[in-house]
Design a protein around this motif. Structure first.
Motif, PDB file in Angstrom:
ATOM      1  N   GLU A 131      38.179  36.563  60.466  1.00  0.00           N
ATOM      2  CA  GLU A 131      38.108  37.077  59.089  1.00  0.00           C
ATOM      3  C   GLU A 131      39.192  38.111  58.848  1.00  0.00           C
ATOM      4  OE1 GLU A 131      33.460  37.495  58.125  1.00  0.00           O
ATOM      5  OE2 GLU A 131      34.835  38.572  56.777  1.00  0.00           O
TER       6      GLU A 131
ATOM      7  N   LEU B 173      44.165  47.435  39.932  1.00  0.00           N
ATOM      8  CA  LEU B 173      43.389  46.375  40.571  1.00  0.00           C
ATOM      9  C   LEU B 173      44.264  45.402  41.367  1.00  0.00           C
ATOM     10  CD1 LEU B 173      40.678  45.442  37.940  1.00  0.00           C
ATOM     11  CD2 LEU B 173      40.409  46.708  40.040  1.00  0.00           C
TER      12      LEU B 173
ATOM     13  N   ARG C  21      44.902  46.424  44.941  1.00  0.00           N
ATOM     14  CA  ARG C  21      43.782  46.683  45.861  1.00  0.00           C
ATOM     15  C   ARG C  21      43.542  45.468  46.745  1.00  0.00           C
ATOM     16  NH1 ARG C  21      39.610  50.859  43.006  1.00  0.00           N
ATOM     17  NH2 ARG C  21      41.152  51.780  41.600  1.00  0.00           N
ATOM     18  N   ASP C  22      44.589  45.046  47.480  1.00  0.00           N
ATOM     19  CA  ASP C  22      44.473  43.853  48.307  1.00  0.00           C
ATOM     20  C   ASP C  22      44.355  44.257  49.770  1.00  0.00           C
ATOM     21  OD1 ASP C  22      46.960  44.873  48.724  1.00  0.00           O
ATOM     22  OD2 ASP C  22      48.049  43.091  48.082  1.00  0.00           O
ATOM     23  N   PHE C  23      44.618  43.326  50.695  1.00  0.00           N
ATOM     24  CA  PHE C  23      44.430  43.609  52.112  1.00  0.00           C
ATOM     25  C   PHE C  23      45.548  44.455  52.713  1.00  0.00           C
ATOM     26  CE2 PHE C  23      40.633  41.350  53.030  1.00  0.00           C
ATOM     27  CZ  PHE C  23      40.564  40.345  52.080  1.00  0.00           C
TER      28      PHE C  23
ATOM     29  N   TYR D   7      41.469  38.835  47.450  1.00  0.00           N
ATOM     30  CA  TYR D   7      41.122  40.256  47.330  1.00  0.00           C
ATOM     31  C   TYR D   7      39.873  40.552  48.132  1.00  0.00           C
ATOM     32  CZ  TYR D   7      44.598  40.785  43.682  1.00  0.00           C
ATOM     33  OH  TYR D   7      45.770  40.837  42.994  1.00  0.00           O
ATOM     34  N   PRO D   8      39.764  41.819  48.624  1.00  0.00           N
ATOM     35  CA  PRO D   8      38.601  42.181  49.450  1.00  0.00           C
ATOM     36  C   PRO D   8      37.388  42.523  48.598  1.00  0.00           C
ATOM     37  CG  PRO D   8      40.068  44.050  49.253  1.00  0.00           C
ATOM     38  CD  PRO D   8      40.719  42.929  48.499  1.00  0.00           C
ATOM     39  N   TYR D   9      36.296  42.904  49.301  1.00  0.00           N
ATOM     40  CA  TYR D   9      35.065  43.400  48.652  1.00  0.00           C
ATOM     41  C   TYR D   9      34.539  42.407  47.614  1.00  0.00           C
ATOM     42  CZ  TYR D   9      36.656  47.638  50.943  1.00  0.00           C
ATOM     43  OH  TYR D   9      37.095  48.539  51.873  1.00  0.00           O
TER      44      TYR D   9
ATOM     45  N   LEU E 227      36.725  42.121  44.605  1.00  0.00           N
ATOM     46  CA  LEU E 227      36.674  43.363  43.814  1.00  0.00           C
ATOM     47  C   LEU E 227      35.566  43.308  42.767  1.00  0.00           C
ATOM     48  CD1 LEU E 227      40.500  43.972  43.223  1.00  0.00           C
ATOM     49  CD2 LEU E 227      39.084  44.971  44.986  1.00  0.00           C
TER      50      LEU E 227
ATOM     51  N   LEU F 269      32.831  45.160  42.310  1.00  0.00           N
ATOM     52  CA  LEU F 269      32.477  46.425  41.662  1.00  0.00           C
ATOM     53  C   LEU F 269      33.638  46.964  40.824  1.00  0.00           C
ATOM     54  CD1 LEU F 269      30.603  48.231  44.547  1.00  0.00           C
ATOM     55  CD2 LEU F 269      29.602  47.372  42.436  1.00  0.00           C
ATOM     56  N   GLU F 270      34.864  46.807  41.366  1.00  0.00           N
ATOM     57  CA  GLU F 270      36.021  47.352  40.644  1.00  0.00           C
ATOM     58  C   GLU F 270      36.210  46.671  39.302  1.00  0.00           C
ATOM     59  OE1 GLU F 270      35.818  46.849  43.757  1.00  0.00           O
ATOM     60  OE2 GLU F 270      36.929  48.309  44.931  1.00  0.00           O
TER      61      GLU F 270
ATOM     62  N   LYS G  39      34.233  35.311  51.437  1.00  0.00           N
ATOM     63  CA  LYS G  39      34.907  35.664  52.686  1.00  0.00           C
ATOM     64  C   LYS G  39      36.319  35.097  52.675  1.00  0.00           C
ATOM     65  CE  LYS G  39      31.109  35.706  56.063  1.00  0.00           C
ATOM     66  NZ  LYS G  39      30.669  37.040  56.066  1.00  0.00           N
TER      67      LYS G  39
END
Lengths: 122, 199
Positions: A36, A53, A56-58, B174-176, B179, B181-182, B195
């Motif tokens: 992962e 936004l 906000r990546d890896f 993108y994570p989380y 995004l 919540l963002e 995932k």
């Protein structure tokens, strides 16, 4: 350059993947086990830094390091080459992964088509 | 030099005065200029120079043509439709741009000679205003070129929408949970797990 467009619109219109649509194959298919992707920067850190936004990546942890370096060394705008390179390299790896994902989807589609053709011929 | 005899000077003055008085009585002048010089000014409308009613007989037409300094063949009044043109000539609707710029006009800016008949809409046809000179291309040719180009561009934009160009890459990850919540997702609700894997 552009071979995928010819494939998509002219030669292989049914198998070439469309990035606007969701890819249909199971991510684990064909892999023994897949690692992962790790996210290093926390949501709280990104919020405090007020990152847009799209950023906000890896690779966000490299970007945060770079922003701190720039803030600390201003007005010397040539001081953060190392951090900049780290962030750029991370983004580059991300881009290469995207290319690989596209290619994987394409090959799986071709394989699916071959199997169907075989099943019909049989 | 010998001074002239006083008598001669006085008689000269009297003769001059007589001549002046005669000129005054004979002349048709008006105003101060007539009083002082004994002749009339060239400005102002003379008798019979003003526009008149629509000419009905050939004699009236000939007289009107002469009045406006036109030949009888060239003279063409406006149609008598009760619009108030009278016998004023209908001149071709050509602006002063079309006149020869190199000819030695009496009034070079107006490109007009003295005594030339004045167009009804002369103030619109001066060189600062409406220009009726012929265009390099015909109107139909210009329309075809413009609308052809615009139509072609619109068609190409339509094709671009239908068959967009893109890079052969998968969408960005993108994570989380992408995004959740963002992007303004409800913090109470549990989002569907997303995932992402390395490749």
């Amino acid at each position: 350059m552009g071979a995928h467009l010819v494939r998509r619109y002219v030669t292989e219109t049914d198998t070439e993947p469309d990035p606007a649509r969701k890819f249909e194959f199971d991510p684990q298919f064909g892999f023994a086990e897949r690692k992962e992707r790790e996210m290093v920067a926390t949501q709280e850190q990104m919020n405090l830094a007020q990152l847009p936004l799209e950023q906000r990546d890896f690779c966000a942890h490299h970007l945060l390091k770079l922003m701190k370096c720039k803030r600390d060394h201003w007005p010397n705008f040539l001081a953060c080459k190392h951090e900049k390179h780290d962030w750029d390299y991370c983004e580059h790896q991300d881009y290469v992964m995207r290319m690989k994902e596209y290619e994987r989807e394409r090959r799986l589609q071709l394989r699916k088509k071959r199997i169907e053709a075989q099943a019909q011929a049989a | 030099m010998r001074t002239s005899h006083p008598l001669i000077a006085v008689s000269m003055a009297i003769v001059g005065f007589r001549r002046w008085a005669q000129a005054l009585s004979k002349g048709q002048g008006s105003g101060i200029s007539a009083l002082l010089s004994g002749s009339r000014a060239a400005s102002g409308a003379a008798k019979g120079n003003l526009p008149g009613p629509y000419p009905k007989t050939p004699e009236e037409r000939a007289a009107a043509a002469k009045k406006y300094n036109l030949t009888a063949a060239d003279y063409q009044p406006f149609p008598d439709q009760g619009l108030g043109y009278g016998d004023y000539p209908k001149l071709p609707d050509r602006s002063q741009h079309e006149r020869d710029p190199w000819y030695d006009w009496d009034h070079p800016d107006l490109r007009r000679n003295w005594g030339e008949p004045i167009h009804w809409d002369f103030d619109a046809y001066i060189r600062n205003r409406v220009d009726t000179s012929p265009t390099v291309l015909s109107w139909s040719s210009m329309c075809k070129q413009l609308f052809g180009f615009i139509g072609f561009m619109l068609f190409m934009f339509y094709l671009g929408e239908k068959f967009p160009c893109y890079q052969p890459i998968a969408p960005k990850q993108y994570p989380y949970n992408d995004l959740y919540l963002e992007k303004g997702g409800d913090p109470e609700k549990q989002p569907e797990a997303v995932k992402h894997y390395e490749i």
